[in-house]
Design a protein around this motif. Structure first.
Motif, short mmCIF file in Angstrom:
data_model
loop_
_atom_site.label_atom_id
_atom_site.label_comp_id
_atom_site.label_asym_id
_atom_site.label_seq_id
_atom_site.Cartn_x
_atom_site.Cartn_y
_atom_site.Cartn_z
N SER A 107 0.83 -1.20 0.00
CA SER A 107 0.00 0.00 0.00
C SER A 107 0.87 1.26 0.00
CB SER A 107 -0.98 0.01 1.18
OG SER A 107 -0.25 -0.02 2.39
N ALA A 108 2.07 1.17 0.59
CA ALA A 108 2.97 2.34 0.56
C ALA A 108 3.46 2.61 -0.86
CB ALA A 108 4.14 2.13 1.51
N VAL A 109 3.69 1.54 -1.63
CA VAL A 109 4.11 1.72 -3.03
C VAL A 109 3.00 2.42 -3.80
CG1 VAL A 109 4.72 0.56 -5.19
CG2 VAL A 109 5.72 -0.22 -3.04
N LYS A 110 1.78 1.91 -3.64
CA LYS A 110 0.62 2.47 -4.36
C LYS A 110 0.40 3.94 -3.99
CE LYS A 110 -3.35 -0.22 -5.79
NZ LYS A 110 -4.30 -1.22 -5.32
N GLU A 111 0.31 4.20 -2.68
CA GLU A 111 0.01 5.56 -2.23
C GLU A 111 1.20 6.50 -2.44
OE1 GLU A 111 -3.09 4.45 1.40
OE2 GLU A 111 -1.05 5.06 1.89
N GLY A 112 2.39 5.97 -2.25
CA GLY A 112 3.61 6.77 -2.43
C GLY A 112 3.76 7.23 -3.87
N LEU A 113 3.49 6.32 -4.83
CA LEU A 113 3.58 6.70 -6.25
C LEU A 113 2.55 7.77 -6.57
CD1 LEU A 113 4.05 3.39 -8.31
CD2 LEU A 113 5.71 5.22 -7.98
N LEU A 114 1.30 7.55 -6.10
CA LEU A 114 0.23 8.53 -6.37
C LEU A 114 0.61 9.92 -5.85
CD1 LEU A 114 -3.26 6.93 -5.62
CD2 LEU A 114 -2.52 8.03 -7.73
N ALA A 115 1.11 9.95 -4.60
CA ALA A 115 1.42 11.25 -3.99
C ALA A 115 2.61 11.91 -4.68
CB ALA A 115 1.69 11.06 -2.49
N MET A 116 3.70 11.13 -4.88
CA MET A 116 4.92 11.74 -5.45
C MET A 116 4.74 12.11 -6.92
SD MET A 116 7.02 12.23 -3.14
CE MET A 116 5.80 12.38 -1.86
N GLU A 117 4.02 11.27 -7.67
CA GLU A 117 3.84 11.55 -9.10
C GLU A 117 2.81 12.66 -9.33
OE1 GLU A 117 3.14 7.82 -11.11
OE2 GLU A 117 5.18 7.11 -10.71
N ALA A 118 2.19 13.13 -8.25
CA ALA A 118 1.35 14.33 -8.36
C ALA A 118 2.14 15.55 -7.85
CB ALA A 118 0.07 14.16 -7.55
N PHE A 119 2.89 15.33 -6.77
CA PHE A 119 3.59 16.46 -6.12
C PHE A 119 4.77 16.96 -6.96
CE2 PHE A 119 6.09 18.23 -2.40
CZ PHE A 119 5.18 19.23 -2.10
N VAL A 120 5.53 16.04 -7.55
CA VAL A 120 6.69 16.45 -8.37
C VAL A 120 6.22 17.27 -9.60
CG1 VAL A 120 8.60 15.63 -9.82
CG2 VAL A 120 8.28 14.68 -7.53
N PRO A 121 5.27 16.78 -10.41
CA PRO A 121 4.79 17.60 -11.53
C PRO A 121 4.16 18.92 -11.07
CG PRO A 121 4.14 15.33 -11.86
CD PRO A 121 4.70 15.43 -10.47
N TYR A 122 3.53 18.92 -9.89
CA TYR A 122 2.96 20.16 -9.35
C TYR A 122 4.06 21.23 -9.24
CZ TYR A 122 0.80 23.35 -5.98
OH TYR A 122 0.33 24.47 -5.34
N HIS A 123 5.23 20.83 -8.76
CA HIS A 123 6.34 21.78 -8.63
C HIS A 123 7.02 22.08 -9.97
CE1 HIS A 123 6.61 22.80 -4.46
NE2 HIS A 123 6.28 21.56 -4.15
N LEU A 124 7.02 21.08 -10.85
CA LEU A 124 7.67 21.24 -12.15
C LEU A 124 6.81 22.12 -13.08
CD1 LEU A 124 10.29 19.99 -13.25
CD2 LEU A 124 8.90 18.20 -14.32
N GLY A 125 5.51 22.16 -12.80
CA GLY A 125 4.60 22.96 -13.63
C GLY A 125 4.07 22.21 -14.84
N ARG A 126 4.43 20.93 -14.98
CA ARG A 126 3.89 20.12 -16.07
C ARG A 126 4.13 18.64 -15.76
NH1 ARG A 126 7.86 18.12 -19.27
NH2 ARG A 126 9.92 18.92 -18.78
N VAL A 127 3.39 17.77 -16.48
CA VAL A 127 3.59 16.33 -16.31
C VAL A 127 4.57 15.85 -17.39
CG1 VAL A 127 2.48 14.07 -16.21
CG2 VAL A 127 1.23 16.10 -15.46
N PRO A 128 5.74 15.33 -17.00
CA PRO A 128 6.68 14.83 -18.00
C PRO A 128 6.03 13.76 -18.89
CG PRO A 128 7.75 14.97 -15.87
CD PRO A 128 6.28 15.23 -15.63
N ARG A 129 6.40 13.78 -20.18
CA ARG A 129 5.80 12.88 -21.16
C ARG A 129 5.99 11.41 -20.77
NH1 ARG A 129 6.68 10.46 -26.04
NH2 ARG A 129 8.89 10.48 -25.55
N SER A 130 7.20 11.06 -20.34
CA SER A 130 7.45 9.66 -20.00
C SER A 130 6.66 9.21 -18.77
CB SER A 130 8.94 9.40 -19.79
OG SER A 130 9.56 10.51 -19.22
N LEU A 131 6.34 10.15 -17.89
CA LEU A 131 5.50 9.80 -16.73
C LEU A 131 4.08 9.49 -17.20
CD1 LEU A 131 5.01 9.46 -13.70
CD2 LEU A 131 4.64 11.93 -13.55
N ARG A 132 3.58 10.27 -18.15
CA ARG A 132 2.26 10.01 -18.73
C ARG A 132 2.20 8.60 -19.33
NH1 ARG A 132 -0.96 14.73 -19.46
NH2 ARG A 132 0.58 16.37 -19.71
#
Ligand SMILES: [Zn+2]
Length: 256
Positions: free
Chosen positions: A223-248
């Protein structure tokens, strides 16, 4: 004619005309640098298969007298990390990290700690020291810490209740407030919140406080992998100002 040499990780390469490549390196000595590799496309012998994504090379570059992009003179292999390129999932994670750093690092500003982080994350991916998803959580949490963007995870960012008094109910990771919020404060969070359990918060906080070499053998719970990915893959693009193509692409692949 001046020049420099440095170890560097290849982040991105693009074609430049019929013969040349323009390469973005993350160098240990100078941070992110663009380099032109003349005739690298036309003559395979010129750099004989060295200029592959995620390889660590020792570069020798010449700086043109009138400014402009450094010209790659010589490259020697330090670490190929070839296992990454043989695996689609590993390649996508490494591409996401590279894209994130291309967008975030300033040119010619050394970032020795982030350089080491990328090196050890790629090494972990290459040698299977952790599952790719776990390695990506570690990379993102450590990146945020080293970049001065670490989310607050020791208590509610809104009402300041410490973590151990926030109860055992799930609480939320709030992107805008930059940390976790308790159930009571979550009502004000609107759409920028992600559900997260206390156990996941504790595991992420531990990664935040330790070097990658210590945490890379960590086994996160499912559950930490699932929730950790969701949180980090939202928080990092939030700071970057866009969603990287490879993440999509990575997220689409997980949904299938
Ligand atoms: Zn609160």
């Amino acid at each position: 004619m001046s020049g420099f040499s440095t170890p560097a990780i290849l982040l991105r390469r693009i074609d430049h005309g019929d013969h040349d490549l323009i390469i973005t390196f993350f160098s240990r000595e100078k941070g992110r640098i663009p380099v032109i590799a003349k005739n690298a496309k036309k003559s395979r012998k010129r750099f004989s298969g060295l200029l592959e994504p995620f390889t660590v090379l020792e570069l020798v570059c010449r700086s043109p007298r009138r400014g402009g992009m450094p010209v790659l003179q010589e490259a020697a292999m330090q670490t190929p990390f070839a296992e990454i390129r043989d695996d689609v999932v590993k390649t996508l994670y490494a591409s996401y990290w590279a894209e994130l750093l291309c967008g975030w690092l300033e040119e010619y500003r050394p970032q020795a700690k982030i350089y080491r982080l990328l090196y050890y994350a790629l090494r972990g991916l290459d040698r299977n020291l952790a599952a790719p998803a776990e390695m990506s959580i570690i990379f993102q949490v450590r990146f945020l810490t080293l970049a001065g963007l670490a989310p607050r995870m020791d208590g509610c960012v809104a009402c300041q209740t410490p973590l151990d008094r926030m109860g055992s109910l799930a609480f939320f990771f709030d992107l805008e407030k930059g940390g976790i919020v308790c159930n009571g404060c979550a009502a004000d969070s609107g759409r920028s919140r992600i559900r997260i359990s206390p156990g996941t918060v504790k595991q992420l906080a531990w990664i935040q406080e330790n070097e990658i070499r210590t945490v890379q053998r960590l086994r996160l719970t499912g559950s930490a992998v699932k929730e950790g990915l969701l949180a980090m893959e939202a928080f990092v693009p939030y700071h970057l100002g866009r969603v990287p193509r490879s993440l999509r692409v990575l997220q689409q692949m997980r949904r299938q």
